[in-house]
Scaffold this motif. Structure first.
Motif, PDB file in Angstrom:
ATOM      1  N   PHE A  39       0.297  -4.905  -0.450  1.00 37.51           N
ATOM      2  CA  PHE A  39       1.578  -4.739   0.237  1.00 37.51           C
ATOM      3  C   PHE A  39       2.559  -5.801  -0.233  1.00 37.51           C
ATOM      4  CE2 PHE A  39       0.727  -2.308   4.440  1.00 37.51           C
ATOM      5  CZ  PHE A  39       0.149  -1.290   3.727  1.00 37.51           C
ATOM      6  N   GLY A  40       3.761  -5.360  -0.528  1.00 40.26           N
ATOM      7  CA  GLY A  40       4.847  -6.273  -0.831  1.00 40.26           C
ATOM      8  C   GLY A  40       5.756  -6.392   0.379  1.00 40.26           C
ATOM      9  N   ALA A  41       6.872  -7.060   0.205  1.00 39.43           N
ATOM     10  CA  ALA A  41       7.823  -7.232   1.305  1.00 39.43           C
ATOM     11  C   ALA A  41       8.335  -5.885   1.795  1.00 39.43           C
ATOM     12  CB  ALA A  41       8.988  -8.110   0.858  1.00 39.43           C
ATOM     13  N   LYS A  42       8.559  -4.963   0.865  1.00 42.60           N
ATOM     14  CA  LYS A  42       9.064  -3.640   1.230  1.00 42.60           C
ATOM     15  C   LYS A  42       8.067  -2.908   2.129  1.00 42.60           C
ATOM     16  CE  LYS A  42      10.209   0.703  -1.035  1.00 42.60           C
ATOM     17  NZ  LYS A  42      10.312   1.388  -2.322  1.00 42.60           N
ATOM     18  N   ASP A  43       6.787  -3.011   1.831  1.00 45.36           N
ATOM     19  CA  ASP A  43       5.761  -2.352   2.643  1.00 45.36           C
ATOM     20  C   ASP A  43       5.676  -2.949   4.041  1.00 45.36           C
ATOM     21  OD1 ASP A  43       4.829  -0.538   0.600  1.00 45.36           O
ATOM     22  OD2 ASP A  43       3.942  -2.293  -0.362  1.00 45.36           O
ATOM     23  N   HIS A  44       5.734  -4.268   4.123  1.00 46.40           N
ATOM     24  CA  HIS A  44       5.678  -4.935   5.425  1.00 46.40           C
ATOM     25  C   HIS A  44       6.900  -4.572   6.269  1.00 46.40           C
ATOM     26  CE1 HIS A  44       2.109  -7.282   4.595  1.00 46.40           C
ATOM     27  NE2 HIS A  44       2.635  -7.678   3.458  1.00 46.40           N
ATOM     28  N   LEU A  45       8.060  -4.546   5.639  1.00 42.05           N
ATOM     29  CA  LEU A  45       9.269  -4.150   6.357  1.00 42.05           C
ATOM     30  C   LEU A  45       9.198  -2.697   6.805  1.00 42.05           C
ATOM     31  CD1 LEU A  45      12.037  -5.947   4.271  1.00 42.05           C
ATOM     32  CD2 LEU A  45      11.336  -6.445   6.619  1.00 42.05           C
TER      33      LEU A  45
ATOM     34  N   MET B 187     -12.422  19.677 -12.823  1.00 44.76           N
ATOM     35  CA  MET B 187     -12.883  18.795 -11.777  1.00 44.76           C
ATOM     36  C   MET B 187     -12.773  17.357 -12.268  1.00 44.76           C
ATOM     37  SD  MET B 187     -16.227  19.217  -9.554  1.00 44.76           S
ATOM     38  CE  MET B 187     -17.496  18.033  -9.754  1.00 44.76           C
ATOM     39  N   ALA B 188     -12.096  16.549 -11.522  1.00 48.58           N
ATOM     40  CA  ALA B 188     -11.885  15.157 -11.906  1.00 48.58           C
ATOM     41  C   ALA B 188     -13.107  14.327 -11.516  1.00 48.58           C
ATOM     42  CB  ALA B 188     -10.651  14.611 -11.215  1.00 48.58           C
ATOM     43  N   THR B 189     -13.414  13.398 -12.374  1.00 46.27           N
ATOM     44  CA  THR B 189     -14.539  12.499 -12.099  1.00 46.27           C
ATOM     45  C   THR B 189     -13.991  11.094 -11.908  1.00 46.27           C
ATOM     46  OG1 THR B 189     -14.871  12.171 -14.448  1.00 46.27           O
ATOM     47  CG2 THR B 189     -16.196  13.881 -13.370  1.00 46.27           C
ATOM     48  N   GLU B 190     -13.336  10.892 -10.777  1.00 53.66           N
ATOM     49  CA  GLU B 190     -12.750   9.590 -10.496  1.00 53.66           C
ATOM     50  C   GLU B 190     -13.772   8.699  -9.807  1.00 53.66           C
ATOM     51  OE1 GLU B 190      -9.176   9.928  -8.260  1.00 53.66           O
ATOM     52  OE2 GLU B 190      -8.307  11.395  -9.629  1.00 53.66           O
ATOM     53  N   THR B 191     -13.758   7.442 -10.189  1.00 57.87           N
ATOM     54  CA  THR B 191     -14.625   6.473  -9.536  1.00 57.87           C
ATOM     55  C   THR B 191     -13.791   5.482  -8.734  1.00 57.87           C
ATOM     56  OG1 THR B 191     -14.568   5.076 -11.495  1.00 57.87           O
ATOM     57  CG2 THR B 191     -16.396   6.657 -11.306  1.00 57.87           C
ATOM     58  N   GLN B 192     -12.554   5.861  -8.452  1.00 56.67           N
ATOM     59  CA  GLN B 192     -11.639   4.999  -7.725  1.00 56.67           C
ATOM     60  C   GLN B 192     -12.059   4.908  -6.262  1.00 56.67           C
ATOM     61  OE1 GLN B 192      -7.731   6.599  -7.584  1.00 56.67           O
ATOM     62  NE2 GLN B 192      -6.854   4.852  -6.547  1.00 56.67           N
ATOM     63  N   THR B 193     -12.065   3.688  -5.741  1.00 55.42           N
ATOM     64  CA  THR B 193     -12.354   3.511  -4.323  1.00 55.42           C
ATOM     65  C   THR B 193     -11.035   3.325  -3.593  1.00 55.42           C
ATOM     66  OG1 THR B 193     -12.575   1.132  -4.594  1.00 55.42           O
ATOM     67  CG2 THR B 193     -14.588   2.438  -4.747  1.00 55.42           C
ATOM     68  N   GLY B 194     -11.024   3.622  -2.326  1.00 51.58           N
ATOM     69  CA  GLY B 194      -9.797   3.505  -1.556  1.00 51.58           C
ATOM     70  C   GLY B 194      -9.079   4.834  -1.483  1.00 51.58           C
ATOM     71  N   LEU B 195      -7.840   4.783  -1.029  1.00 53.55           N
ATOM     72  CA  LEU B 195      -7.065   5.986  -0.823  1.00 53.55           C
ATOM     73  C   LEU B 195      -6.086   6.202  -1.970  1.00 53.55           C
ATOM     74  CD1 LEU B 195      -6.225   5.392   2.943  1.00 53.55           C
ATOM     75  CD2 LEU B 195      -8.036   6.809   1.999  1.00 53.55           C
ATOM     76  N   THR B 196      -5.794   7.472  -2.260  1.00 58.66           N
ATOM     77  CA  THR B 196      -4.810   7.777  -3.287  1.00 58.66           C
ATOM     78  C   THR B 196      -3.418   7.430  -2.762  1.00 58.66           C
ATOM     79  OG1 THR B 196      -4.525  10.040  -2.500  1.00 58.66           O
ATOM     80  CG2 THR B 196      -6.227   9.670  -4.167  1.00 58.66           C
TER      81      THR B 196
ATOM     82  N   VAL C  30      -1.515  -5.530  15.023  1.00 55.60           N
ATOM     83  CA  VAL C  30      -2.812  -4.851  15.105  1.00 55.60           C
ATOM     84  C   VAL C  30      -2.985  -3.844  13.969  1.00 55.60           C
ATOM     85  CG1 VAL C  30      -4.082  -3.170  16.520  1.00 55.60           C
ATOM     86  CG2 VAL C  30      -3.160  -5.229  17.555  1.00 55.60           C
ATOM     87  N   GLN C  31      -1.901  -3.361  13.419  1.00 59.36           N
ATOM     88  CA  GLN C  31      -1.993  -2.325  12.391  1.00 59.36           C
ATOM     89  C   GLN C  31      -2.686  -2.795  11.118  1.00 59.36           C
ATOM     90  OE1 GLN C  31       1.475   0.134  11.652  1.00 59.36           O
ATOM     91  NE2 GLN C  31       2.274  -0.574  13.612  1.00 59.36           N
ATOM     92  N   TYR C  32      -2.499  -4.031  10.733  1.00 57.46           N
ATOM     93  CA  TYR C  32      -3.060  -4.499   9.467  1.00 57.46           C
ATOM     94  C   TYR C  32      -4.588  -4.499   9.441  1.00 57.46           C
ATOM     95  CZ  TYR C  32       1.689  -5.401   8.124  1.00 57.46           C
ATOM     96  OH  TYR C  32       3.010  -5.226   7.807  1.00 57.46           O
ATOM     97  N   PRO C  33      -5.272  -5.002  10.472  1.00 55.86           N
ATOM     98  CA  PRO C  33      -6.738  -4.879  10.468  1.00 55.86           C
ATOM     99  C   PRO C  33      -7.201  -3.424  10.527  1.00 55.86           C
ATOM    100  CG  PRO C  33      -6.062  -6.518  12.081  1.00 55.86           C
ATOM    101  CD  PRO C  33      -4.819  -5.872  11.570  1.00 55.86           C
ATOM    102  N   VAL C  34      -6.459  -2.582  11.256  1.00 57.44           N
ATOM    103  CA  VAL C  34      -6.831  -1.169  11.337  1.00 57.44           C
ATOM    104  C   VAL C  34      -6.659  -0.507   9.975  1.00 57.44           C
ATOM    105  CG1 VAL C  34      -6.240   1.050  12.386  1.00 57.44           C
ATOM    106  CG2 VAL C  34      -6.325  -1.007  13.795  1.00 57.44           C
TER     107      VAL C  34
ATOM    108  N   GLY D 156      -9.322   1.704   5.022  1.00 57.52           N
ATOM    109  CA  GLY D 156      -9.496   1.727   3.578  1.00 57.52           C
ATOM    110  C   GLY D 156      -8.221   1.502   2.785  1.00 57.52           C
ATOM    111  N   VAL D 157      -7.139   1.139   3.474  1.00 55.43           N
ATOM    112  CA  VAL D 157      -5.884   0.843   2.787  1.00 55.43           C
ATOM    113  C   VAL D 157      -5.928  -0.612   2.339  1.00 55.43           C
ATOM    114  CG1 VAL D 157      -3.381   0.686   3.043  1.00 55.43           C
ATOM    115  CG2 VAL D 157      -4.631   2.529   4.160  1.00 55.43           C
ATOM    116  N   ASP D 158      -5.631  -0.834   1.064  1.00 57.57           N
ATOM    117  CA  ASP D 158      -5.649  -2.188   0.518  1.00 57.57           C
ATOM    118  C   ASP D 158      -4.346  -2.887   0.888  1.00 57.57           C
ATOM    119  OD1 ASP D 158      -6.277  -4.476  -0.842  1.00 57.57           O
ATOM    120  OD2 ASP D 158      -5.971  -3.627  -2.839  1.00 57.57           O
ATOM    121  N   VAL D 159      -4.355  -3.640   1.987  1.00 59.29           N
ATOM    122  CA  VAL D 159      -3.140  -4.296   2.456  1.00 59.29           C
ATOM    123  C   VAL D 159      -2.784  -5.515   1.613  1.00 59.29           C
ATOM    124  CG1 VAL D 159      -3.313  -3.454   4.815  1.00 59.29           C
ATOM    125  CG2 VAL D 159      -4.396  -5.596   4.206  1.00 59.29           C
ATOM    126  N   SER D 160      -3.680  -5.958   0.757  1.00 57.75           N
ATOM    127  CA  SER D 160      -3.343  -7.078  -0.127  1.00 57.75           C
ATOM    128  C   SER D 160      -2.337  -6.653  -1.192  1.00 57.75           C
ATOM    129  CB  SER D 160      -4.600  -7.653  -0.773  1.00 57.75           C
ATOM    130  OG  SER D 160      -5.207  -6.690  -1.616  1.00 57.75           O
TER     131      SER D 160
END
Length: 104
Positions: A74-80, A1-10, A59-63, A68-72
């Protein structure tokens, strides 16, 4: 069992979430454009339909941030990627609506 304390999505869940939201955004934008602009032959050249595509991408970025997706990270590839996937589903759905002449 993993004990991750990571917040956000994998990584995998993040990718699935971004892809799903982009695809659904394109579908919704096309249907709304079909309702507002229409699905007749004249609607094919109406540029107002593109406004719904642009709005769906914006509208997708605020959603994504709310989900819980860290949009900060995102690089150019993600935005494209988000813009292209939204465009692709919008284009396919709107083309189907236009060619069938579906009444919405």
């Amino acid at each position: 069992m993993a004990t991750e304390t990571q917040t956000g999505l994998t990584g995998h869940i993040r990718g699935v979430t971004v892809t799903t939201l982009a695809c659904l955004g394109g579908l919704v934008a096309a249907v709304v454009a079909g309702v507002v602009v229409g699905t007749g032959p004249e609607a094919a050249s109406d540029t107002r339909a593109l406004a719904f595509l642009v709005a769906a991408v914006a509208v997708q970025y605020p959603v994504l941030k709310a989900i819980g997706v860290d949009v900060s990270d995102f690089g150019a590839k993600d935005h494209l990627y988000v813009a292209f996937m939204t465009f692709a589903l919008w284009f396919i759905t709107f083309a189907i609506l236009l060619t069938t002449g579906a009444s919405l």
